[in-house]
Design an enzyme around this catalytic site. Structure first.
Site, PDB file in Angstrom:
ATOM      1  N   LYS A 267       3.983 -47.800  26.893  1.00 10.45           N
ATOM      2  CA  LYS A 267       4.177 -49.169  25.961  1.00 10.45           C
ATOM      3  C   LYS A 267       4.306 -49.372  25.076  1.00 10.45           C
ATOM      4  CE  LYS A 267       2.442 -53.917  27.930  1.00 10.45           C
ATOM      5  NZ  LYS A 267       4.137 -54.666  28.218  1.00 10.45           N
TER       6      LYS A 267
ATOM      7  N   VAL B 193       0.616 -48.772  22.998  1.00  9.08           N
ATOM      8  CA  VAL B 193      -0.289 -47.504  24.019  1.00  9.08           C
ATOM      9  C   VAL B 193      -0.794 -46.439  23.090  1.00  9.08           C
ATOM     10  CG1 VAL B 193       0.004 -48.887  26.285  1.00  9.08           C
ATOM     11  CG2 VAL B 193       1.377 -46.873  25.150  1.00  9.08           C
TER      12      VAL B 193
ATOM     13  N   LYS C 297       0.860 -44.018  21.432  1.00 12.00           N
ATOM     14  CA  LYS C 297       2.085 -43.296  21.472  1.00 12.00           C
ATOM     15  C   LYS C 297       2.579 -42.059  20.601  1.00 12.00           C
ATOM     16  CE  LYS C 297       6.085 -45.887  22.605  1.00 12.00           C
ATOM     17  NZ  LYS C 297       4.479 -46.844  22.603  1.00 12.00           N
ATOM     18  N   THR C 298       2.677 -42.904  19.306  1.00 12.06           N
ATOM     19  CA  THR C 298       2.968 -41.916  18.043  1.00 12.06           C
ATOM     20  C   THR C 298       1.271 -41.434  18.019  1.00 12.06           C
ATOM     21  OG1 THR C 298       3.822 -43.237  17.117  1.00 12.06           O
ATOM     22  CG2 THR C 298       3.316 -42.063  15.529  1.00 12.06           C
TER      23      THR C 298
ATOM     24  N   ASP D  33      11.467 -44.003  15.070  1.00 14.91           N
ATOM     25  CA  ASP D  33      11.084 -45.255  14.927  1.00 14.91           C
ATOM     26  C   ASP D  33      11.354 -45.780  13.805  1.00 14.91           C
ATOM     27  OD1 ASP D  33       9.421 -47.053  14.569  1.00 14.91           O
ATOM     28  OD2 ASP D  33       8.203 -46.945  15.554  1.00 14.91           O
TER      29      ASP D  33
ATOM     30  N   ASN E  87      -5.273 -44.282  27.490  1.00 18.05           N
ATOM     31  CA  ASN E  87      -6.771 -44.147  25.855  1.00 18.05           C
ATOM     32  C   ASN E  87      -6.443 -45.868  25.914  1.00 18.05           C
ATOM     33  OD1 ASN E  87      -6.502 -43.814  23.506  1.00 18.05           O
ATOM     34  ND2 ASN E  87      -4.470 -44.222  22.443  1.00 18.05           N
TER      35      ASN E  87
HETATM   36  N1  LIG Z   1      -8.119 -44.413  20.777  1.00 18.51           N
HETATM   37  C1  LIG Z   1      -7.215 -44.728  19.930  1.00 18.51           C
HETATM   38  N2  LIG Z   1      -8.724 -45.859  19.954  1.00 18.51           N
HETATM   39  C2  LIG Z   1      -8.838 -46.587  18.465  1.00 18.51           C
HETATM   40  N3  LIG Z   1      -7.482 -46.570  17.805  1.00 18.51           N
HETATM   41  C3  LIG Z   1      -6.411 -45.884  18.632  1.00 18.51           C
HETATM   42  C4  LIG Z   1      -6.476 -45.416  19.204  1.00 18.51           C
HETATM   43  N4  LIG Z   1      -5.344 -44.742  20.412  1.00 18.51           N
HETATM   44  C5  LIG Z   1      -4.205 -45.125  19.004  1.00 18.51           C
HETATM   45  N5  LIG Z   1      -5.270 -46.031  18.360  1.00 18.51           N
HETATM   46  C6  LIG Z   1      -4.804 -47.067  17.374  1.00 18.51           C
HETATM   47  O1  LIG Z   1      -4.040 -47.986  17.942  1.00 18.51           O
HETATM   48  C7  LIG Z   1      -2.461 -48.469  16.929  1.00 18.51           C
HETATM   49  C8  LIG Z   1      -1.477 -48.272  17.773  1.00 18.51           C
HETATM   50  O2  LIG Z   1      -1.286 -46.916  17.867  1.00 18.51           O
HETATM   51  P1  LIG Z   1       0.027 -46.255  18.100  1.00 18.51           P
HETATM   52  O3  LIG Z   1       0.673 -46.395  16.577  1.00 18.51           O
HETATM   53  O4  LIG Z   1       0.142 -44.630  18.669  1.00 18.51           O
HETATM   54  O5  LIG Z   1       0.732 -46.992  18.826  1.00 18.51           O
HETATM   55  P2  LIG Z   1       2.724 -46.333  19.551  1.00 18.51           P
HETATM   56  O6  LIG Z   1       2.375 -46.415  21.276  1.00 18.51           O
HETATM   57  O7  LIG Z   1       3.219 -45.502  19.125  1.00 18.51           O
HETATM   58  O8  LIG Z   1       2.975 -47.904  19.065  1.00 18.51           O
HETATM   59  P3  LIG Z   1       4.530 -48.065  19.078  1.00 18.51           P
HETATM   60  O9  LIG Z   1       5.113 -48.657  20.330  1.00 18.51           O
HETATM   61  O10 LIG Z   1       4.046 -49.573  17.996  1.00 18.51           O
HETATM   62  O11 LIG Z   1       5.041 -47.118  18.125  1.00 18.51           O
HETATM   63  C9  LIG Z   1      -2.826 -47.414  15.666  1.00 18.51           C
HETATM   64  O12 LIG Z   1      -3.144 -48.013  14.859  1.00 18.51           O
HETATM   65  C10 LIG Z   1      -3.517 -46.222  16.144  1.00 18.51           C
HETATM   66  O13 LIG Z   1      -4.259 -45.660  15.393  1.00 18.51           O
HETATM   67 MG   LIG Z   2       4.799 -45.159  17.724  1.00 19.65          MG
END
Ligand SMILES: Nc1ncnc2c1ncn2[C@@H]1O[C@H](COP(=O)(O)OP(=O)(O)OP(=O)(O)O)[C@@H](O)[C@H]1O
Ligand SMILES: [Mg+2]
Length: 324
Positions: free
Chosen positions: A19, A22, A24-25, A48, A265
């Site tokens: 989702k 959460v 992923k990146t 992205d 996470n």
């Molecule tokens: N365990 C964690 N503790 C604190 N911050 C986190 C943690 N995991 C991820 N983050 C932070 O949460 C935010 C979202 O993380 P990330 O970009 O990896 O998610 P994503 O699933 O790739 O998002 P998107 O769906 O927008 O691509 C980022 O600012 C990241 O630094």
């Molecule tokens: Mg991402």
């Protein structure tokens, strides 16, 4: 064994999905670093449009070219693709020149739209997102390319995009034969026109479709092989995220994509002084119990929320240590 066994495997594709927001990146970046440091030649690809891999590494990969990631031991490369470059990327993927008209033809062709509705009510199905379609094109491109040991995809193809894996059967089906017939007829028309002095360009839709079919067959073999592909499911310990992951699992199973790792996470850390934190943590732990039973065949890795954003190499190293 936990997710660190991927460092010992010979994975061609590591897909990361879940989702929005959460992590992923963060997971994709940390795993790409760990794979490179374990001696693999790794390419991390993001489609992205928000340039999130650049933001995660706090480096700039937005040139659209493959860029070496400095500061990581080993060979890590990153590529961020601009969705506007779609036609060119898809040409590369199927190894045939596809001009923009032809691309428009292929994406709008009865073929693909019908394919998305394969056996279902087409009206209710939106077309796949360009980011996922591009990541699918990248899988086709790298499936028979040995330049990298492992390709990590930050934007994993899911749902509608995975249906493109049915292209070979589709092209052999009645509709596929009709489509080829249409291309053949338009070719013949062009030839007739050229006899009367018109332009002589050849419609290459048939060759393009055949090339695509071959590529999909090669990619599909790898995507269904648990030694070659793993899809890492990332979620947060909320019921909404869990439900979404359960739906994701159905799609992955339907297309036989191996997916044995779950990352839970942003689990709320323990803090007795803070009532909000205690409540959130209790809720998260209850949900993790549910996750343990719902995903009992998987390797499940829980990661607490850090007190800072996961951004820049140092934070990615720290995040990777917990993850692995
Ligand atoms: N365990 C964690 N503790 C604190 N911050 C986190 C943690 N995991 C991820 N983050 C932070 O949460 C935010 C979202 O993380 P990330 O970009 O990896 O998610 P994503 O699933 O790739 O998002 P998107 O769906 O927008 O691509 C980022 O600012 C990241 O630094
Ligand atoms: Mg991402």
């Amino acid at each position: 064994m936990a997710i660190n066994e991927i460092l010992e495997m010979e994975l061609k594709f590591l897909l990361v999905g879940g989702k929005g927001g959460v992590g992923k990146t963060s997971v994709a970046s940390a795993l790409a670093i760990a794979l490179a440091e374990s001696g693999k030649r790794v390419l991390i690809i993001s489609t992205d449009p928000a340039h999130s891999v650049s933001d995660s590494f706090d480096l700039d990969f937005s040139s659209g070219e493959i860029t070496k990631v400095e500061g990581v031991k080993g060979e890590l490369f990153a590529l961020e693709i601009n969705p506007e470059a779609a036609g060119e990327e898809i040409s590369k993927a199927i190894g045939q020149q596809v001009d923009s008209d032809q691309f428009a033809n292929i994406s709008a062709m009865p073929g693909l739209s019908e394919l998305q509705g394969f056996g279902e009510d087409m009206q209710s199905i939106p077309p796949p997102g360009m980011d996922e379609a591009l990541s699918f094109a990248k899988i086709l491109e790298y499936a028979d390319d040995e330049s990298y040991d492992t390709v990590v995809l930050d934007t994993a193809p899911t749902g509608h995009t995975l249906r493109l894996l049915n292209i070979p059967e589709f092209l052999d089906s009645f509709l596929g034969r009709m489509l080829k017939m249409k291309a053949f007829l338009s070719n013949a028309m062009k030839m007739v026109k050229s006899l009367f002095g018109g332009n002589q360009e050849k419609d290459r839709t048939i060759e393009t479709l055949e090339a695509m079919k071959e590529k999909v067959l090669i990619a599909r073999d790898q995507l269904m092989d648990p030694e070659k592909t793993q899809f890492v499911k990332v979620m947060i310990p909320t019921m909404m995220s869990i439900f979404e992951t359960e739906r994701l699992v159905e799609e992955l199973n339907q297309h036989m994509i191996p997916h044995r790792y779950v990352v839970v996470n942003m689990v709320n850390p323990d803090n007795k002084e803070c009532q909000y934190c205690t409540h959130r943590r209790q809720e998260h732990l209850r949900n993790i119990n549910y996750i343990n039973s719902a995903f009992s065949n998987d390797d499940i890795i829980s990661i607490e929320a850090f007190d800072r954003e996961i951004r820049g190499l140092d934070m990615l190293f720290e995040f990777g240590k917990v993850l692995l």
